[in-house]
Design a protein around this motif. Sequence first.
Motif, PDB file in Angstrom:
ATOM      1  N   THR A 242       0.836  -1.208   0.000  1.00  0.00           N
ATOM      2  CA  THR A 242       0.000   0.000   0.000  1.00  0.00           C
ATOM      3  C   THR A 242       0.865   1.251   0.000  1.00  0.00           C
ATOM      4  OG1 THR A 242      -1.841  -1.110   1.105  1.00  0.00           O
ATOM      5  CG2 THR A 242      -1.755   1.286   1.267  1.00  0.00           C
ATOM      6  N   ALA A 243       1.917   1.248   0.799  1.00  0.00           N
ATOM      7  CA  ALA A 243       2.825   2.392   0.822  1.00  0.00           C
ATOM      8  C   ALA A 243       3.428   2.623  -0.570  1.00  0.00           C
ATOM      9  CB  ALA A 243       3.938   2.167   1.850  1.00  0.00           C
ATOM     10  N   LEU A 244       3.835   1.545  -1.223  1.00  0.00           N
ATOM     11  CA  LEU A 244       4.413   1.662  -2.570  1.00  0.00           C
ATOM     12  C   LEU A 244       3.384   2.184  -3.572  1.00  0.00           C
ATOM     13  CD1 LEU A 244       6.711   1.169  -4.575  1.00  0.00           C
ATOM     14  CD2 LEU A 244       5.966  -1.218  -4.743  1.00  0.00           C
ATOM     15  N   LEU A 245       2.161   1.678  -3.492  1.00  0.00           N
ATOM     16  CA  LEU A 245       1.108   2.112  -4.412  1.00  0.00           C
ATOM     17  C   LEU A 245       0.744   3.578  -4.203  1.00  0.00           C
ATOM     18  CD1 LEU A 245      -1.133  -1.071  -4.194  1.00  0.00           C
ATOM     19  CD2 LEU A 245       0.043  -0.252  -6.247  1.00  0.00           C
ATOM     20  N   LEU A 246       0.727   4.018  -2.957  1.00  0.00           N
ATOM     21  CA  LEU A 246       0.431   5.432  -2.662  1.00  0.00           C
ATOM     22  C   LEU A 246       1.539   6.336  -3.187  1.00  0.00           C
ATOM     23  CD1 LEU A 246      -0.967   5.070   0.962  1.00  0.00           C
ATOM     24  CD2 LEU A 246      -2.264   5.779  -1.063  1.00  0.00           C
ATOM     25  N   GLN A 247       2.783   5.894  -3.064  1.00  0.00           N
ATOM     26  CA  GLN A 247       3.903   6.669  -3.605  1.00  0.00           C
ATOM     27  C   GLN A 247       3.790   6.798  -5.119  1.00  0.00           C
ATOM     28  OE1 GLN A 247       7.901   5.565  -2.038  1.00  0.00           O
ATOM     29  NE2 GLN A 247       6.768   4.398  -0.498  1.00  0.00           N
ATOM     30  N   ARG A 248       3.441   5.702  -5.777  1.00  0.00           N
ATOM     31  CA  ARG A 248       3.283   5.737  -7.233  1.00  0.00           C
ATOM     32  C   ARG A 248       2.183   6.706  -7.646  1.00  0.00           C
ATOM     33  NH1 ARG A 248       3.003  -0.736  -8.593  1.00  0.00           N
ATOM     34  NH2 ARG A 248       5.215  -1.272  -8.239  1.00  0.00           N
TER      35      ARG A 248
ATOM     36  N   LEU B 285      -2.491  10.681   4.295  1.00  0.00           N
ATOM     37  CA  LEU B 285      -2.867   9.749   5.353  1.00  0.00           C
ATOM     38  C   LEU B 285      -3.021  10.410   6.713  1.00  0.00           C
ATOM     39  CD1 LEU B 285      -0.495   6.735   4.532  1.00  0.00           C
ATOM     40  CD2 LEU B 285      -2.832   7.119   3.727  1.00  0.00           C
ATOM     41  N   GLU B 286      -2.750  11.692   6.805  1.00  0.00           N
ATOM     42  CA  GLU B 286      -2.668  12.358   8.108  1.00  0.00           C
ATOM     43  C   GLU B 286      -3.942  12.216   8.938  1.00  0.00           C
ATOM     44  OE1 GLU B 286      -1.501  16.357   7.342  1.00  0.00           O
ATOM     45  OE2 GLU B 286       0.601  15.849   6.916  1.00  0.00           O
ATOM     46  N   LYS B 287      -5.109  12.251   8.310  1.00  0.00           N
ATOM     47  CA  LYS B 287      -6.366  12.172   9.051  1.00  0.00           C
ATOM     48  C   LYS B 287      -7.037  10.808   8.930  1.00  0.00           C
ATOM     49  CE  LYS B 287      -7.292  17.131   8.719  1.00  0.00           C
ATOM     50  NZ  LYS B 287      -8.263  18.186   8.310  1.00  0.00           N
ATOM     51  N   ILE B 288      -6.302   9.833   8.410  1.00  0.00           N
ATOM     52  CA  ILE B 288      -6.838   8.482   8.223  1.00  0.00           C
ATOM     53  C   ILE B 288      -6.292   7.557   9.308  1.00  0.00           C
ATOM     54  CG2 ILE B 288      -6.928   6.483   6.681  1.00  0.00           C
ATOM     55  CD1 ILE B 288      -6.674   8.383   4.322  1.00  0.00           C
ATOM     56  N   LYS B 289      -7.177   6.793   9.955  1.00  0.00           N
ATOM     57  CA  LYS B 289      -6.752   5.817  10.952  1.00  0.00           C
ATOM     58  C   LYS B 289      -6.195   4.575  10.240  1.00  0.00           C
ATOM     59  CE  LYS B 289      -8.131   8.155  14.555  1.00  0.00           C
ATOM     60  NZ  LYS B 289      -7.178   8.714  15.528  1.00  0.00           N
ATOM     61  N   LEU B 290      -5.066   4.081  10.722  1.00  0.00           N
ATOM     62  CA  LEU B 290      -4.440   2.890  10.166  1.00  0.00           C
ATOM     63  C   LEU B 290      -4.680   1.735  11.127  1.00  0.00           C
ATOM     64  CD1 LEU B 290      -1.064   4.433   8.920  1.00  0.00           C
ATOM     65  CD2 LEU B 290      -3.292   4.334   7.756  1.00  0.00           C
ATOM     66  N   ILE B 291      -5.352   0.682  10.640  1.00  0.00           N
ATOM     67  CA  ILE B 291      -5.798  -0.417  11.488  1.00  0.00           C
ATOM     68  C   ILE B 291      -5.084  -1.704  11.079  1.00  0.00           C
ATOM     69  CG2 ILE B 291      -7.793  -1.597  12.447  1.00  0.00           C
ATOM     70  CD1 ILE B 291      -7.887   1.446  12.768  1.00  0.00           C
ATOM     71  N   SER B 292      -4.442  -2.357  12.044  1.00  0.00           N
ATOM     72  CA  SER B 292      -3.647  -3.562  11.795  1.00  0.00           C
ATOM     73  C   SER B 292      -4.327  -4.790  12.383  1.00  0.00           C
ATOM     74  CB  SER B 292      -2.258  -3.389  12.430  1.00  0.00           C
ATOM     75  OG  SER B 292      -1.669  -4.627  12.724  1.00  0.00           O
TER      76      SER B 292
ATOM     77  N   SER C 238       5.009  -3.711  10.414  1.00  0.00           N
ATOM     78  CA  SER C 238       5.123  -3.255   9.028  1.00  0.00           C
ATOM     79  C   SER C 238       4.505  -1.872   8.856  1.00  0.00           C
ATOM     80  CB  SER C 238       4.459  -4.262   8.087  1.00  0.00           C
ATOM     81  OG  SER C 238       4.643  -3.906   6.739  1.00  0.00           O
ATOM     82  N   CYS C 239       3.360  -1.631   9.498  1.00  0.00           N
ATOM     83  CA  CYS C 239       2.726  -0.302   9.433  1.00  0.00           C
ATOM     84  C   CYS C 239       3.658   0.768   9.993  1.00  0.00           C
ATOM     85  CB  CYS C 239       1.407  -0.301  10.203  1.00  0.00           C
ATOM     86  SG  CYS C 239       0.033  -1.122   9.377  1.00  0.00           S
TER      87      CYS C 239
ATOM     88  N   HIS D 259       6.539   1.431   7.514  1.00  0.00           N
ATOM     89  CA  HIS D 259       6.228   2.086   6.232  1.00  0.00           C
ATOM     90  C   HIS D 259       5.424   3.373   6.374  1.00  0.00           C
ATOM     91  CE1 HIS D 259       7.867  -1.205   3.861  1.00  0.00           C
ATOM     92  NE2 HIS D 259       7.251  -2.043   4.663  1.00  0.00           N
ATOM     93  N   PHE D 260       4.696   3.528   7.496  1.00  0.00           N
ATOM     94  CA  PHE D 260       3.879   4.730   7.685  1.00  0.00           C
ATOM     95  C   PHE D 260       4.289   5.543   8.908  1.00  0.00           C
ATOM     96  CE2 PHE D 260       1.034   1.457   5.795  1.00  0.00           C
ATOM     97  CZ  PHE D 260       0.908   2.027   4.529  1.00  0.00           C
ATOM     98  N   GLY D 261       5.152   4.972   9.719  1.00  0.00           N
ATOM     99  CA  GLY D 261       5.590   5.674  10.918  1.00  0.00           C
ATOM    100  C   GLY D 261       4.628   5.592  12.085  1.00  0.00           C
TER     101      GLY D 261
END
Length: 270
Positions: A206-212, A222-229, A237-238, A241-243
């Motif tokens: 996902t990180a690679l696809l967003l960069q592309r 991604l600043e206002k998006i919650k990242l759920i693992s 991994s999150c 790749h996302f900090g």
Amino acid sequence: MSNDCLAPLEGCSIVVTRAQEQLGEARRLLQEQGAKVLDLPALVIGPPDRWNPLDEALADLENFHWLVFSSANGVISVEARLQLQGQSLASRPPGLKVAAVGRKTAQQLEHLGASADFVPPDFVADSLIEHFPVSGYGLRMLLPRVQSGGRTVLADAFGQAGARVVEVAAYESSCPEQIPDPTAIAIANGEISAITFSSGKTAAHTALLLQRRFGPSWMQHLEKIKLISIGPQTTQSCKKHFGRMDRQAQPHDLDGLVKACIEAVISDQN
């Protein structure tokens, strides 16, 4: 209608990063909670480079004590190769036991009429090792797995316990070419509440696809998006790749992932 009558994810758009063929159940569970679900398939499941190692191991199944599956993809692939040999997991040798990491993996085995002999209480590889019902010493174990990028923790741990471990590539998971346009547009417009990740590879891809798609400033989207693992390794991994990672599923399955989405959204609203 009062807000109390609304489903907990009503008005929320959730992005699901599972492989295309695995999106159905996640979509259903999230929609039941009121979410609008957008697809971002971050895995393409395909064959390994060579089938010979797996086929040779499967032809020798009667000489293994345990067959250990760490994913439903491994189950599907092994069953397909056994079928080509006129066999099946349901008709496996009587001395061969099967272990499964994760409820989805165990359900796939049940669907084939080949229920697992052992499923750990927590749906992660570390739990299988901790709760394995017998000593590994002297056992011959077959571990079908993804060709690249998977963890070797099972093979290492069982090897250290004295087992003779054979690891073979049963499938490969690669990165798609691009993000679907509707999902990319929704991310760009700030319409997404959360993105769910079900493996370390889905996070990396996902990180690679967003960069592309978005270039050097991709992280800003991604600043206002919650990242759920879904679990500990996906969380690592999150963070890589996302900090960050905002919520981890408990239990480590799709039901837990949906619950974590609800908790993250409610927390954000408060």
